[in-house]
Design an enzyme around this catalytic site. Structure first.
Site, PDB file in Angstrom:
ATOM      1  N   GLU A 229       9.687  -4.475   9.995  1.00  0.00           N
ATOM      2  CA  GLU A 229       9.980  -3.001   9.481  1.00  0.00           C
ATOM      3  C   GLU A 229      10.361  -2.322  10.654  1.00  0.00           C
ATOM      4  OE1 GLU A 229       7.196  -1.341   7.005  1.00  0.00           O
ATOM      5  OE2 GLU A 229       8.489   0.567   6.713  1.00  0.00           O
TER       6      GLU A 229
ATOM      7  N   ASP B 206       0.892  -1.297  -0.164  1.00  0.00           N
ATOM      8  CA  ASP B 206      -0.030  -0.061   0.102  1.00  0.00           C
ATOM      9  C   ASP B 206       0.913   1.287   0.013  1.00  0.00           C
ATOM     10  OD1 ASP B 206       0.942  -0.199   2.695  1.00  0.00           O
ATOM     11  OD2 ASP B 206      -1.183  -0.046   3.573  1.00  0.00           O
ATOM     12  N   SER B 207       2.291   1.136   0.096  1.00  0.00           N
ATOM     13  CA  SER B 207       3.360   2.084  -0.241  1.00  0.00           C
ATOM     14  C   SER B 207       2.864   2.900  -1.619  1.00  0.00           C
ATOM     15  CB  SER B 207       4.423   1.664  -0.082  1.00  0.00           C
ATOM     16  OG  SER B 207       4.781   0.528  -1.070  1.00  0.00           O
TER      17      SER B 207
ATOM     18  N   GLU C 242      -1.215  -5.531   8.672  1.00  0.00           N
ATOM     19  CA  GLU C 242      -0.300  -5.001   9.720  1.00  0.00           C
ATOM     20  C   GLU C 242      -0.907  -5.206  11.336  1.00  0.00           C
ATOM     21  OE1 GLU C 242       0.365  -0.847   8.912  1.00  0.00           O
ATOM     22  OE2 GLU C 242       0.933  -1.177   6.926  1.00  0.00           O
TER      23      GLU C 242
ATOM     24  N   LYS D 236      -1.301  -9.350   2.911  1.00  0.00           N
ATOM     25  CA  LYS D 236      -0.425  -8.797   3.926  1.00  0.00           C
ATOM     26  C   LYS D 236      -1.220  -7.794   4.864  1.00  0.00           C
ATOM     27  CE  LYS D 236       3.375  -5.927   3.651  1.00  0.00           C
ATOM     28  NZ  LYS D 236       2.761  -4.865   4.595  1.00  0.00           N
TER      29      LYS D 236
ATOM     30  N   ASP E 168      -0.988  -6.094  -0.144  1.00  0.00           N
ATOM     31  CA  ASP E 168      -1.395  -5.356   1.062  1.00  0.00           C
ATOM     32  C   ASP E 168      -2.963  -5.103   1.237  1.00  0.00           C
ATOM     33  OD1 ASP E 168       0.254  -4.859   3.016  1.00  0.00           O
ATOM     34  OD2 ASP E 168       1.390  -3.071   1.950  1.00  0.00           O
TER      35      ASP E 168
HETATM   36  O1  KIV Z   1       3.619  -1.023   1.730  1.00  0.00           O
HETATM   37  C1  KIV Z   1       4.783  -1.605   1.664  1.00  0.00           C
HETATM   38  O2  KIV Z   1       5.543  -1.372   0.546  1.00  0.00           O
HETATM   39  C2  KIV Z   1       5.364  -2.249   2.734  1.00  0.00           C
HETATM   40  C3  KIV Z   1       6.634  -2.606   2.664  1.00  0.00           C
HETATM   41  C4  KIV Z   1       7.518  -1.234   3.175  1.00  0.00           C
HETATM   42  C5  KIV Z   1       7.139  -3.579   3.489  1.00  0.00           C
HETATM   43  O3  KIV Z   1       4.517  -2.800   3.324  1.00  0.00           O
END
Ligand code: KIV
Length: 292
Positions: A195, A57-58, A128, A126, A96
């Protein structure tokens, strides 16, 4: 003949799965993961043999220009995950779950994880958090969707942390992270991203867990590493975190190329003869005659 068959087998890359990632941890073969958000980049990474691609989600920050990851929607994630999946043959694709797509209820978490797999083609999702999201992890895993957990400097908690700060430095915080790591493994997570935590803590977590740890800003004691594509290619402008290494300066290559294009277009040097389609002399002469 049998030598040829063996060689062909060796050259043929295999699909990465939860099982192959686990075998990598067990054999000490480091797991490589990179983020990607589009078809072309994912295809190049896959062809290079990266083990896993994270549609992070970056993308909210590096593709969409938001200040943080919080505004990213399920539609954004599905759109980019589907593009990445179309470019990938062998890498394990992890998508994500965006902010507020899994926190509200377990049912919503399973529904949204399912969408990332069905509509986005992800191999895993994924999310968090530690103990507080274990119910969600368990339910998603029970729906046959592998889950990668994410602990430490979890960007969706930026407001709760008061900024992007290294986590787990005090005894109390480190103990909580270790406990969370064990809890998410018990809940069924197939791997965990660590992280922004001290390297020695990441090493301790890695040694304690059966599942692979994938670090970003967590030292080289993890079972694998992940980097954001724009960071490792020198495309990020402004502040970059201490853990970022630029492996190829694409940013400056792009700038040079764009400046050259502007200059050649203005001077008329581009397009040259070799970039131009020809036409039969008789046809163009007739056309010119008709249009005088
Ligand atoms: O969203 C992302 O790119 C991430 C990485 C920083 C692990 O979660």
């Amino acid at each position: 003949m049998s030598g040829k068959v063996t060689r062909e087998k060796e050259n043929k890359k295999m699909k990465n799965t939860v099982s192959t990632l686990l075998v990598q941890k067990q054999s000490g073969d480091k797991i490589t993961m990179l983020t990607a958000y589009d078809y072309t980049t994912a295809k190049i990474m896959d062809e290079c043999g990266v083990n896993a691609i994270l549609v992070g989600d970056s993308l909210g920050m590096v593709m969409l220009g938001y200040e943080n990851t919080l505004p990213v929607t399920m539609e954004d994630m599905i759109h980019h995950t589907a593009a990445v999946s179309r470019g990938v043959e062998n890498a394990f694709v992890v998508a994500d779950m965006p902010f507020m797509s899994y926190q509200v209820s377990v049912q919503q978490a399973v529904t949204n994880a399912g969408r990332l797999v069905k509509e986005g083609g992800a191999n895993a999702v994924k999310l968090e958090g530690g103990a507080e999201v274990c119910e969600q992890i368990e339910a998603i895993v029970n729906a046959s969707i592998p889950v990668v957990a994410h602990l430490g400097l979890t960007p969706q908690s930026v407001n709760a942390f008061g900024g992007f700060k290294v986590q787990g430095k005090s005894l109390e915080k480190a103990e909580k992270l270790l406990e969370d790591a064990v809890r998410i493994q018990q809940a069924g997570a197939c791997a965990v991203v660590l992280e922004g935590i001290p390297a020695r803590l990441a090493q301790l977590i890695t040694d304690k867990l059966v599942i692979p740890t994938i670090g970003i800003g967590a030292g080289n004691g993890c079972d694998g590493q992940v980097l954001v594509y724009q960071d490792m290619m020198g495309l990020t402008t402004g502040h970059t975190a201490k853990f970022v290494k630029c492996f190829a300066p694409l940013g400056s290559v792009m700038r040079d190329g764009i400046k050259e294009y502007i200059s050649e277009t203005k001077s008329g040097a581009f397009p040259a003869e070799e970039h131009t389609y020809a036409m039969d002399d008789a046809v163009i002469s007739k056309l010119m005659e008709e249009n005088q």
